[in-house]
Design a protein around this motif. Structure first.
Motif, PDB file in Angstrom:
ATOM      1  N   PRO A  92       0.790  -1.327  -0.083  1.00 17.91           N
ATOM      2  CA  PRO A  92      -0.104  -0.099   0.103  1.00 17.91           C
ATOM      3  C   PRO A  92       0.869   1.114   0.098  1.00 17.91           C
ATOM      4  CG  PRO A  92      -0.928  -1.535   1.627  1.00 17.91           C
ATOM      5  CD  PRO A  92       0.297  -2.181   1.058  1.00 17.91           C
ATOM      6  N   VAL A  93       2.069   1.301   0.225  1.00 17.13           N
ATOM      7  CA  VAL A  93       2.883   2.587   0.289  1.00 17.13           C
ATOM      8  C   VAL A  93       4.092   2.459  -0.713  1.00 17.13           C
ATOM      9  CG1 VAL A  93       2.163   2.937   2.725  1.00 17.13           C
ATOM     10  CG2 VAL A  93       4.257   1.612   2.407  1.00 17.13           C
ATOM     11  N   ARG A  94       4.167   1.408  -1.305  1.00 11.39           N
ATOM     12  CA  ARG A  94       5.407   1.367  -1.985  1.00 11.39           C
ATOM     13  C   ARG A  94       5.091   1.103  -3.563  1.00 11.39           C
ATOM     14  NH1 ARG A  94       7.243  -1.609   2.536  1.00 11.39           N
ATOM     15  NH2 ARG A  94       8.779  -0.432   3.728  1.00 11.39           N
ATOM     16  N   TYR A  95       5.735   1.481  -4.599  1.00 13.15           N
ATOM     17  CA  TYR A  95       5.488   1.019  -6.194  1.00 13.15           C
ATOM     18  C   TYR A  95       6.682   0.931  -6.781  1.00 13.15           C
ATOM     19  CZ  TYR A  95       4.653   5.826  -6.545  1.00 13.15           C
ATOM     20  OH  TYR A  95       4.759   7.462  -6.150  1.00 13.15           O
ATOM     21  N   ILE A  96       6.740   0.348  -7.915  1.00 10.78           N
ATOM     22  CA  ILE A  96       7.867   0.526  -9.018  1.00 10.78           C
ATOM     23  C   ILE A  96       7.253   1.599 -10.107  1.00 10.78           C
ATOM     24  CG2 ILE A  96       8.984  -0.776 -10.890  1.00 10.78           C
ATOM     25  CD1 ILE A  96       8.667  -3.240  -9.155  1.00 10.78           C
ATOM     26  N   ALA A 118       2.814   7.591 -25.651  1.00 10.42           N
ATOM     27  CA  ALA A 118       3.870   8.538 -25.277  1.00 10.42           C
ATOM     28  C   ALA A 118       4.021   7.947 -23.850  1.00 10.42           C
ATOM     29  CB  ALA A 118       3.540   9.990 -25.368  1.00 10.42           C
ATOM     30  N   ALA A 119       3.307   7.457 -22.979  1.00  9.43           N
ATOM     31  CA  ALA A 119       3.558   6.964 -21.418  1.00  9.43           C
ATOM     32  C   ALA A 119       4.889   6.065 -21.672  1.00  9.43           C
ATOM     33  CB  ALA A 119       2.137   6.194 -21.097  1.00  9.43           C
ATOM     34  N   ALA A 120       5.451   6.208 -20.418  1.00 12.76           N
ATOM     35  CA  ALA A 120       6.421   5.133 -19.968  1.00 12.76           C
ATOM     36  C   ALA A 120       6.039   4.225 -19.185  1.00 12.76           C
ATOM     37  CB  ALA A 120       7.578   6.045 -19.119  1.00 12.76           C
ATOM     38  N   VAL A 121       5.670   3.088 -19.972  1.00 15.99           N
ATOM     39  CA  VAL A 121       4.946   2.038 -19.329  1.00 15.99           C
ATOM     40  C   VAL A 121       5.807   0.941 -18.617  1.00 15.99           C
ATOM     41  CG1 VAL A 121       3.288  -0.004 -19.846  1.00 15.99           C
ATOM     42  CG2 VAL A 121       3.176   2.012 -21.119  1.00 15.99           C
ATOM     43  N   SER A 122       5.404   0.814 -17.404  1.00 17.22           N
ATOM     44  CA  SER A 122       6.349  -0.313 -16.633  1.00 17.22           C
ATOM     45  C   SER A 122       6.416  -1.755 -17.387  1.00 17.22           C
ATOM     46  CB  SER A 122       6.007  -0.543 -15.301  1.00 17.22           C
ATOM     47  OG  SER A 122       5.815   0.839 -14.485  1.00 17.22           O
ATOM     48  N   ASP A 123       7.763  -2.243 -17.730  1.00 14.37           N
ATOM     49  CA  ASP A 123       7.870  -3.587 -18.160  1.00 14.37           C
ATOM     50  C   ASP A 123       7.549  -4.496 -17.433  1.00 14.37           C
ATOM     51  OD1 ASP A 123       8.962  -2.405 -20.630  1.00 14.37           O
ATOM     52  OD2 ASP A 123      11.015  -2.106 -19.842  1.00 14.37           O
ATOM     53  N   TYR A 124       7.617  -4.522 -16.109  1.00  7.84           N
ATOM     54  CA  TYR A 124       7.622  -5.398 -15.149  1.00  7.84           C
ATOM     55  C   TYR A 124       6.479  -5.287 -14.046  1.00  7.84           C
ATOM     56  CZ  TYR A 124      11.227  -8.038 -17.598  1.00  7.84           C
ATOM     57  OH  TYR A 124      11.895  -8.520 -18.562  1.00  7.84           O
ATOM     58  N   ARG A 125       6.036  -6.072 -13.455  1.00 12.31           N
ATOM     59  CA  ARG A 125       4.928  -5.746 -12.143  1.00 12.31           C
ATOM     60  C   ARG A 125       5.529  -6.638 -11.189  1.00 12.31           C
ATOM     61  NH1 ARG A 125       1.596  -8.512 -15.412  1.00 12.31           N
ATOM     62  NH2 ARG A 125       0.349 -10.080 -14.361  1.00 12.31           N
ATOM     63  N   PRO A 126       5.431  -6.254  -9.820  1.00 16.90           N
ATOM     64  CA  PRO A 126       5.449  -7.592  -8.637  1.00 16.90           C
ATOM     65  C   PRO A 126       4.503  -8.592  -8.952  1.00 16.90           C
ATOM     66  CG  PRO A 126       5.511  -5.301  -7.670  1.00 16.90           C
ATOM     67  CD  PRO A 126       5.039  -5.024  -9.022  1.00 16.90           C
ATOM     68  N   SER A 127       4.920  -9.920  -8.846  1.00 18.57           N
ATOM     69  CA  SER A 127       4.048 -11.079  -9.080  1.00 18.57           C
ATOM     70  C   SER A 127       2.834 -11.131  -7.988  1.00 18.57           C
ATOM     71  CB  SER A 127       4.970 -12.522  -8.820  1.00 18.57           C
ATOM     72  OG  SER A 127       5.663 -12.600  -7.649  1.00 18.57           O
ATOM     73  N   HIS A 128       3.296 -10.580  -6.635  1.00 21.21           N
ATOM     74  CA  HIS A 128       2.533 -10.444  -5.615  1.00 21.21           C
ATOM     75  C   HIS A 128       2.284  -9.242  -5.104  1.00 21.21           C
ATOM     76  CE1 HIS A 128       0.363 -11.503  -2.051  1.00 21.21           C
ATOM     77  NE2 HIS A 128       1.095 -11.137  -1.263  1.00 21.21           N
ATOM     78  N   ILE A 129       1.150  -8.651  -4.600  1.00 19.00           N
ATOM     79  CA  ILE A 129       1.059  -7.241  -4.154  1.00 19.00           C
ATOM     80  C   ILE A 129       0.390  -7.402  -2.623  1.00 19.00           C
ATOM     81  CG2 ILE A 129      -0.119  -4.960  -4.055  1.00 19.00           C
ATOM     82  CD1 ILE A 129      -0.710  -5.594  -7.152  1.00 19.00           C
ATOM     83  N   SER A 130       1.227  -6.969  -1.589  1.00 16.38           N
ATOM     84  CA  SER A 130       1.073  -7.204  -0.244  1.00 16.38           C
ATOM     85  C   SER A 130      -0.123  -6.415   0.030  1.00 16.38           C
ATOM     86  CB  SER A 130       2.219  -6.980   0.488  1.00 16.38           C
ATOM     87  OG  SER A 130       1.737  -7.061   2.154  1.00 16.38           O
ATOM     88  N   ASN A 131      -1.221  -6.578   0.705  1.00 12.24           N
ATOM     89  CA  ASN A 131      -2.301  -5.700   1.125  1.00 12.24           C
ATOM     90  C   ASN A 131      -1.923  -5.110   2.420  1.00 12.24           C
ATOM     91  OD1 ASN A 131      -2.619  -7.785   3.182  1.00 12.24           O
ATOM     92  ND2 ASN A 131      -4.728  -8.586   2.441  1.00 12.24           N
ATOM     93  N   LYS A 132      -0.666  -5.363   3.091  1.00 10.28           N
ATOM     94  CA  LYS A 132      -0.204  -4.507   4.198  1.00 10.28           C
ATOM     95  C   LYS A 132       1.195  -4.229   4.001  1.00 10.28           C
ATOM     96  CE  LYS A 132      -2.986  -7.311   7.640  1.00 10.28           C
ATOM     97  NZ  LYS A 132      -3.047  -8.279   8.670  1.00 10.28           N
ATOM     98  N   LYS A 133       1.536  -3.013   4.546  1.00  4.21           N
ATOM     99  CA  LYS A 133       2.904  -2.726   4.509  1.00  4.21           C
ATOM    100  C   LYS A 133       3.822  -3.773   4.801  1.00  4.21           C
ATOM    101  CE  LYS A 133       6.396   0.896   5.933  1.00  4.21           C
ATOM    102  NZ  LYS A 133       6.649   1.805   6.873  1.00  4.21           N
ATOM    103  N   ILE A 134       5.058  -3.820   3.881  1.00  3.04           N
ATOM    104  CA  ILE A 134       5.818  -4.984   4.196  1.00  3.04           C
ATOM    105  C   ILE A 134       6.940  -4.643   5.129  1.00  3.04           C
ATOM    106  CG2 ILE A 134       7.927  -6.507   3.177  1.00  3.04           C
ATOM    107  CD1 ILE A 134       6.143  -6.287   0.607  1.00  3.04           C
ATOM    108  N   LYS A 135       7.033  -5.133   6.359  1.00  9.41           N
ATOM    109  CA  LYS A 135       8.024  -4.718   7.223  1.00  9.41           C
ATOM    110  C   LYS A 135       9.189  -5.237   7.054  1.00  9.41           C
ATOM    111  CE  LYS A 135       6.654  -2.742  10.112  1.00  9.41           C
ATOM    112  NZ  LYS A 135       6.383  -1.065  10.124  1.00  9.41           N
ATOM    113  N   LYS A 136      10.283  -4.315   7.615  1.00 11.04           N
ATOM    114  CA  LYS A 136      11.887  -4.658   7.404  1.00 11.04           C
ATOM    115  C   LYS A 136      12.146  -5.764   8.387  1.00 11.04           C
ATOM    116  CE  LYS A 136      14.470  -1.534   8.963  1.00 11.04           C
ATOM    117  NZ  LYS A 136      15.227  -0.266   9.159  1.00 11.04           N
TER     118      LYS A 136
END
Length: 401
Positions: A206-210, A276-294
């Motif tokens: 929910p807080v990070r993206y490529i 004209a958009a810069a489209v991401s070539d890749y995406r994460p295979s899994h999106i966490s529904n919670k912030k991933i903790k360190k």
């Protein structure tokens, strides 16, 4: 649309007169030749000298101040103009124009004007909502004049209400759209143009993206250029900060998949599609529904490939003219030519994003245009708006063949 137009700005007496000075400046910046006429009441707020310096022309005020013996000033100005703008237009001036009263230079010149008249009502909300003002505005609209909706906000009287002078940039945009509607022979009139803009975002949690550094400015410039050629423009954008150009339909997306779906929805009926958009070539295979903790020293992020939108469109296109973009840092020609062939595009616009005056988040660009069996066309450093206009001009010549 304002380039080369002869515009008269008629300034009437309200507190918003000072904003009309900025409007005159913007009209000139857009390429118009501007002359100004003022009511005597307007001169109580801003001196004629201000408008004279901005316009580089004498300011007309007095009906009987005939400076040239071979011209009747109010008729000359009316005949000279391609467009008349009344801004700000007070309740008094609206009433005069609506009822054909000609008792000062402004109302007399407007009565003689056969060019389109664009009116910006500006007054206190209670005056705006008075039955007489509503009736006068209706008469003016029935007479074929364009009435711009006033803004709502903090009024000079010290309270919130409707009746404010709109931002001059909004007025310019609205005028551009108004003039476009009057044009009959624009090359893309009644044709759909689909343009993508910005960098797509692929969520990790929910807080990070490529994403990438694309601002979307090139795509928005292309949207304005296509609109000015008469097109029905669909702008599919990831940007949350750029202002939607007047007369352009915005489709907001975030991910590459959302962009693919949005383009597909409009593709069949499009005459031109510009990726004209810069489209991401890749995406994460899994999106966490919670912030991933360190937790660990390292984190492995598994990516999967996104759909290649340009290649997909290239395979399914029929009569559409398909334009792709290639943002590179090296081997520009090699990669652009390869992309042109593999994606089955009609044109690839390539640029070196490592250059100081080109690429992401810049207001300028320089590009090379690649098409099958033709030498590259080099467009040297210029504003992104100018580059956009040249790209579409080249595309139009190729579409006619």
């Amino acid at each position: 649309m304002l380039k080369g137009k002869k515009v008269v700005v008629y300034v009437t007496g309200g507190i918003a007169v000072y904003k009309a000075a900025d409007l005159v400046r913007r009209l000139i910046k857009a390429g118009a030749t501007v002359r100004v006429a003022m009511t005597k009441s307007a001169t109580e707020f801003v001196t004629p000298l201000t408008f004279q310096i901005l316009s580089k022309h004498h300011v007309y005020i007095d009906t009987f101040d005939e400076r040239e013996g071979d011209k009747v000033s109010h008729i000359y100005l009316a005949d000279w103009s391609d467009l008349a703008i009344v801004a700000p237009a007070t309740a008094n001036s609206l009433a005069k124009i609506a009822n054909g009263i000609a008792d000062n230079f402004v109302s007399t010149a407007l009565l003689a004007t056969t060019a389109p008249i664009f009116i910006v009502p500006t007054m206190n909300q209670h005056m705006l909502e008075n039955a007489a003002t509503i009736r006068n505005i209706q008469v003016l609209e029935n007479d074929g004049h364009f009435i711009m909706e006033p803004d709502t906000g903090f009024l000079a009287e010290g309270y919130e209400g409707k009746g404010r002078f709109p931002d001059p940039s909004e007025i310019i945009d609205t005028i551009q759209g108004f003039l476009l509607n009057l044009e009959k022979n624009l090359p893309l009139k009644n044709q759909k143009v689909v343009i993508t803009a910005g960098g797509t975002k692929e969520r990790i949690d929910p807080v990070r993206y490529i994403t990438n550094d694309s601002s979307g400015k090139m795509g928005y410039s292309l949207a304005v250029a296509a609109r000015n050629l008469g097109a029905e423009v669909y702008l599919i954008s990831t940007s949350k900060v750029l202002k939607t150009p007047y007369g352009v339909t915005l489709v907001s997306v975030e991910t590459a998949e959302q962009m693919h779906q949005a383009v597909n929805a409009e593709f069949e009926k499009a005459a031109i599609v510009i990726m004209a958009a810069a489209v991401s070539d890749y995406r994460p295979s899994h999106i966490s529904n919670k912030k991933i903790k360190k937790n660990e020293q390292e984190m492995v992020l598994r990516l999967v490939k996104n759909t290649d939108i340009l290649a997909t469109l290239g395979n399914q296109k029929k009569d559409q003219f398909l334009i792709g973009f290639a943002a590179e840092t090296h081997n520009i020609q090699e990669y652009a030519k390869d992309k042109l062939i593999k994606k089955k595009a009609d044109m690839i616009v390539a640029n070196d994003v490592s250059k100081p005056n080109a690429g992401f988040n810049k207001d300028t660009n320089e590009v090379s245009i690649f098409m099958m069996d033709e030498e590259p066309i080099e467009l040297t450093v210029n504003s992104k708006q100018a580059i956009a206009e040249e790209i579409l001009a080249i595309a139009l010549t190729k579409m006619k063949k």
